[in-house]
Design an enzyme around this catalytic site. Structure first.
Site: not given
Ligand code: TRP
Length: 338
Positions: A125, A205, A208
């Protein structure tokens, strides 16, 4: 007293205590549904379950505060519609039981900086967020450990991307127990055997942010529109080319949504090239739509009664608060405050 190393807390009927959390993304896709919601719903009879919409975790990355309420509301309603019946589990919003933040603070002092800096998810991240990394993102696993330990959960159903966070939570529990006396069970991860759904591009994967998903709220026509253009086994260029179902995401989705005989039909037809990819997708679209239609209907019913949804949130939080306060009382005594 709780015993460390056991399956943790059990309810009055002897069922092990389960805790898991879901991000308030607002949009719940079929990957979340299969991997989390439906999987959790299947545990309601055999476990004492608590599930949480983790809004405080969601603020560790940049977001629009004006959207948070609706994201949380919609995610919560989607969880109920998807099968997490509030009469059979505790379903609540993380920030509605603020005790978790106090436990989180306490657990900071049982956390090794080095452990946090090794977290793969933090590294990934922060790579993406260059220059916008805050301490909350770094401390994310501590809040997650607090979630779990506050309810003394022994079993935590998670995807394999959370393995490291779970191991971290176990380590924090051990450190606390060693320093202050046996208080927390070490939570065990419970991996589901449902495969992770890939996105419609079959490259990453389903997610959203990558916009490669089918939403729980997609109407049958939208499901079909998305599936009809979705990637399949690249070896099947012409209809007569045989394929390998195991590497095709459409087949994985059949496994998740279709009756066994249809899944077999898809596998055989793909291998022998008796069916084309579009035939295979058509049948998948039908099974998916059949399963999602009642969820969509239930969701619509729920959001048309926002006060009822808020009432369910309040009830979930009230049930959790009692447990949380009891744990914290013991923790405060252990650490010598108050
Ligand atoms: N980190 C989890 C995820 O991103 C969500 C989560 C927060 C969680 N707290 C939790 C999962 C406690 C299990 C237990 O998927």
């Amino acid at each position: 007293m709780s015993a460390s190393g056991s399956v943790g807390q059990r309810d009055a009927e002897g069922k092990p205590t389960v805790f898991s959390g879901i991000q308030p993304t607002g949009i719940v896709h079929v990957g979340n549904y299969v991997g989390a919601i439906r999987n959790w719903a299947s545990m309601l009879d055999d476990y004492d379950c608590t599930f949480c919409v983790v809004d405080l975790h969601a603020m560790t990355v940049p977001y629009d505060a004006g959207d948070m309420q609706s994201r949380v509301f919609e995610t919560f309603a989607m969880n109920v519609a998807g099968g997490l019946d509030p009469d059979r589990c505790r379903l609540f919003v993380q920030s509605h039981v603020p005790e978790v933040t106090e436990l989180c603070w306490i657990l900071f002092s049982c956390t090794a900086m080095g452990d946090l800096s090794r977290m793969t998810q933090f590294k990934e991240k922060s790579e993406k967020l260059k220059g916008q990394i805050n301490a909350g993102l770094f401390a994310y696993p501590v809040l997650m450990a607090a979630d779990i330990l506050l309810y003394r959960a022994g079993v935590v159903p998670v995807g394999d991307d959370q393995t490291q966070h779970l191991e971290f939570a176990r380590e924090v529990a051990r450190r606390f127990n060693t320093r202050f006396g046996d208080t927390f069970p070490e939570p065990e991860p419970l991996f589901s055997d449902v495969p992770r759904l890939m996105g419609l591009d079959n490259k990453a994967k389903m997610s959203k942010t990558l916009n490669n998903y089918i939403s729980l709220l997609d109407e049958p026509e939208e499901i079909w529109a998305k599936l009809s253009t979705a990637a399949t086994d690249p070896a099947r260029i012409r209809r007569g080319d045989p394929g390998t179902p195991e590497i095709c995401n459409i087949f994985t989705m059949h496994q998740a949504f279709s009756p066994a005989e249809d899944t077999e039909w898809a596998a055989n037809g793909c291998r022998t090239a008796d069916i084309g990819c579009l035939d295979c997708k058509r049948r998948l679209a039908d099974s998916m739509a059949a399963e999602l239609a009642p969820i969509l209907e239930k969701y619509r019913g729920l959001i048309s009664r926002p006060d009822h949804v808020r009432h369910l949130m309040d009830e979930g939080a009230a049930a959790c608060r009692g447990i949380a306060q009891k744990t914290l009382e013991e923790v405060r005594q252990r650490i010598g405050v108050r």
